[in-house]
Motif scaffolding. Sequence first.
Motif, PDB file in Angstrom:
ATOM      1  N   GLY A  18      -2.761  10.089  17.074  1.00  0.00           N
ATOM      2  CA  GLY A  18      -2.897  11.450  16.544  1.00  0.00           C
ATOM      3  C   GLY A  18      -4.319  11.961  16.626  1.00  0.00           C
ATOM      4  N   ALA A  19      -5.281  11.088  16.360  1.00  0.00           N
ATOM      5  CA  ALA A  19      -6.683  11.506  16.448  1.00  0.00           C
ATOM      6  C   ALA A  19      -7.052  11.885  17.874  1.00  0.00           C
ATOM      7  N   GLY A  20      -6.583  11.114  18.844  1.00  0.00           N
ATOM      8  CA  GLY A  20      -6.823  11.456  20.245  1.00  0.00           C
ATOM      9  C   GLY A  20      -6.135  12.736  20.647  1.00  0.00           C
ATOM     10  N   ALA A  21      -4.928  12.947  20.135  1.00  0.00           N
ATOM     11  CA  ALA A  21      -4.188  14.165  20.465  1.00  0.00           C
ATOM     12  C   ALA A  21      -4.862  15.404  19.887  1.00  0.00           C
ATOM     13  N   ILE A  22      -5.385  15.292  18.684  1.00  0.00           N
ATOM     14  CA  ILE A  22      -6.079  16.433  18.073  1.00  0.00           C
ATOM     15  C   ILE A  22      -7.339  16.765  18.865  1.00  0.00           C
ATOM     16  N   GLY A  23      -8.083  15.740  19.257  1.00  0.00           N
ATOM     17  CA  GLY A  23      -9.285  15.969  20.065  1.00  0.00           C
ATOM     18  C   GLY A  23      -8.964  16.628  21.395  1.00  0.00           C
ATOM     19  N   ALA A  24      -7.915  16.137  22.062  1.00  0.00           N
ATOM     20  CA  ALA A  24      -7.519  16.721  23.345  1.00  0.00           C
ATOM     21  C   ALA A  24      -7.061  18.161  23.170  1.00  0.00           C
ATOM     22  N   THR A  25      -6.358  18.438  22.093  1.00  0.00           N
ATOM     23  CA  THR A  25      -5.894  19.805  21.825  1.00  0.00           C
ATOM     24  C   THR A  25      -7.068  20.755  21.639  1.00  0.00           C
ATOM     25  N   LEU A  26      -8.084  20.312  20.904  1.00  0.00           N
ATOM     26  CA  LEU A  26      -9.254  21.163  20.691  1.00  0.00           C
ATOM     27  C   LEU A  26      -9.998  21.438  21.993  1.00  0.00           C
ATOM     28  N   VAL A  27     -10.101  20.424  22.848  1.00  0.00           N
ATOM     29  CA  VAL A  27     -10.793  20.604  24.133  1.00  0.00           C
ATOM     30  C   VAL A  27     -10.025  21.581  25.013  1.00  0.00           C
ATOM     31  N   GLY A  38      -8.637  10.406  27.716  1.00  0.00           N
ATOM     32  CA  GLY A  38      -7.942   9.127  27.633  1.00  0.00           C
ATOM     33  C   GLY A  38      -8.831   7.964  28.043  1.00  0.00           C
ATOM     34  N   SER A  39      -9.647   8.187  29.054  1.00  0.00           N
ATOM     35  CA  SER A  39     -10.554   7.128  29.519  1.00  0.00           C
ATOM     36  C   SER A  39     -11.613   6.808  28.480  1.00  0.00           C
ATOM     37  N   THR A  41     -11.340   7.285  25.236  1.00  0.00           N
ATOM     38  CA  THR A  41     -10.652   6.626  24.124  1.00  0.00           C
ATOM     39  C   THR A  41     -10.427   5.153  24.439  1.00  0.00           C
ATOM     40  N   ALA A  42      -9.993   4.854  25.656  1.00  0.00           N
ATOM     41  CA  ALA A  42      -9.751   3.462  26.038  1.00  0.00           C
ATOM     42  C   ALA A  42     -11.046   2.652  26.036  1.00  0.00           C
ATOM     43  N   LEU A  43     -12.108   3.211  26.589  1.00  0.00           N
ATOM     44  CA  LEU A  43     -13.385   2.499  26.630  1.00  0.00           C
ATOM     45  C   LEU A  43     -13.920   2.239  25.220  1.00  0.00           C
ATOM     46  N   SER A  44     -13.832   3.237  24.357  1.00  0.00           N
ATOM     47  CA  SER A  44     -14.301   3.077  22.972  1.00  0.00           C
ATOM     48  C   SER A  44     -13.509   1.997  22.249  1.00  0.00           C
ATOM     49  N   SER A  45     -12.207   1.964  22.489  1.00  0.00           N
ATOM     50  CA  SER A  45     -11.360   0.942  21.866  1.00  0.00           C
ATOM     51  C   SER A  45     -11.718  -0.450  22.346  1.00  0.00           C
ATOM     52  N   VAL A  46     -11.997  -0.582  23.631  1.00  0.00           N
ATOM     53  CA  VAL A  46     -12.359  -1.892  24.188  1.00  0.00           C
ATOM     54  C   VAL A  46     -13.697  -2.358  23.626  1.00  0.00           C
ATOM     55  N   LEU A  62     -16.792  -0.325  14.401  1.00  0.00           N
ATOM     56  CA  LEU A  62     -16.472   1.097  14.300  1.00  0.00           C
ATOM     57  C   LEU A  62     -17.611   1.951  14.826  1.00  0.00           C
ATOM     58  N   LEU A  63     -18.809   1.645  14.402  1.00  0.00           N
ATOM     59  CA  LEU A  63     -19.978   2.416  14.855  1.00  0.00           C
ATOM     60  C   LEU A  63     -20.201   2.238  16.361  1.00  0.00           C
ATOM     61  N   GLY A  64     -19.962   1.054  16.877  1.00  0.00           N
ATOM     62  CA  GLY A  64     -20.085   0.827  18.318  1.00  0.00           C
ATOM     63  C   GLY A  64     -19.085   1.638  19.110  1.00  0.00           C
ATOM     64  N   GLY A  65     -17.841   1.676  18.624  1.00  0.00           N
ATOM     65  CA  GLY A  65     -16.820   2.480  19.286  1.00  0.00           C
ATOM     66  C   GLY A  65     -17.131   3.965  19.224  1.00  0.00           C
ATOM     67  N   LEU A  66     -17.607   4.424  18.076  1.00  0.00           N
ATOM     68  CA  LEU A  66     -17.970   5.841  17.942  1.00  0.00           C
ATOM     69  C   LEU A  66     -19.156   6.197  18.827  1.00  0.00           C
ATOM     70  N   ALA A  67     -20.134   5.309  18.888  1.00  0.00           N
ATOM     71  CA  ALA A  67     -21.296   5.566  19.735  1.00  0.00           C
ATOM     72  C   ALA A  67     -20.926   5.630  21.202  1.00  0.00           C
ATOM     73  N   THR A  68     -20.008   4.752  21.611  1.00  0.00           N
ATOM     74  CA  THR A  68     -19.542   4.759  22.992  1.00  0.00           C
ATOM     75  C   THR A  68     -18.827   6.073  23.315  1.00  0.00           C
ATOM     76  N   GLY A  69     -18.004   6.534  22.394  1.00  0.00           N
ATOM     77  CA  GLY A  69     -17.275   7.773  22.604  1.00  0.00           C
ATOM     78  C   GLY A  69     -18.188   8.992  22.593  1.00  0.00           C
ATOM     79  N   ALA A  70     -19.278   8.919  21.859  1.00  0.00           N
ATOM     80  CA  ALA A  70     -20.186  10.057  21.760  1.00  0.00           C
ATOM     81  C   ALA A  70     -21.053  10.220  23.010  1.00  0.00           C
ATOM     82  N   VAL A  71     -21.246   9.129  23.719  1.00  0.00           N
ATOM     83  CA  VAL A  71     -22.081   9.175  24.930  1.00  0.00           C
ATOM     84  C   VAL A  71     -21.268   9.752  26.020  1.00  0.00           C
TER      85      VAL A  71
END
Length: 71
Positions: A18-27, A38-39, A41-46, A62-71
Amino acid sequence: MRSSSRVGITSAGCGTAGAGAIGATLVIASGGIDLSVGSVTALSSVVAAVLLRDGSSPLVALLGGLATGAV
């Protein structure tokens, strides 16, 4: 397994999607269609999973995943 346990597990899984879907909807709604959501999201999860596997605390993962997604 109790019914309430199943609901909790299902809700936790749906929250991530749901969080990914909301982000995609906003974009898409803002006109900046980006197919790489999607890519990212997958990289951040890994990254978060690898940090957890290697013994980091959940907060660091959590912070590592968020930082990866923010870059």
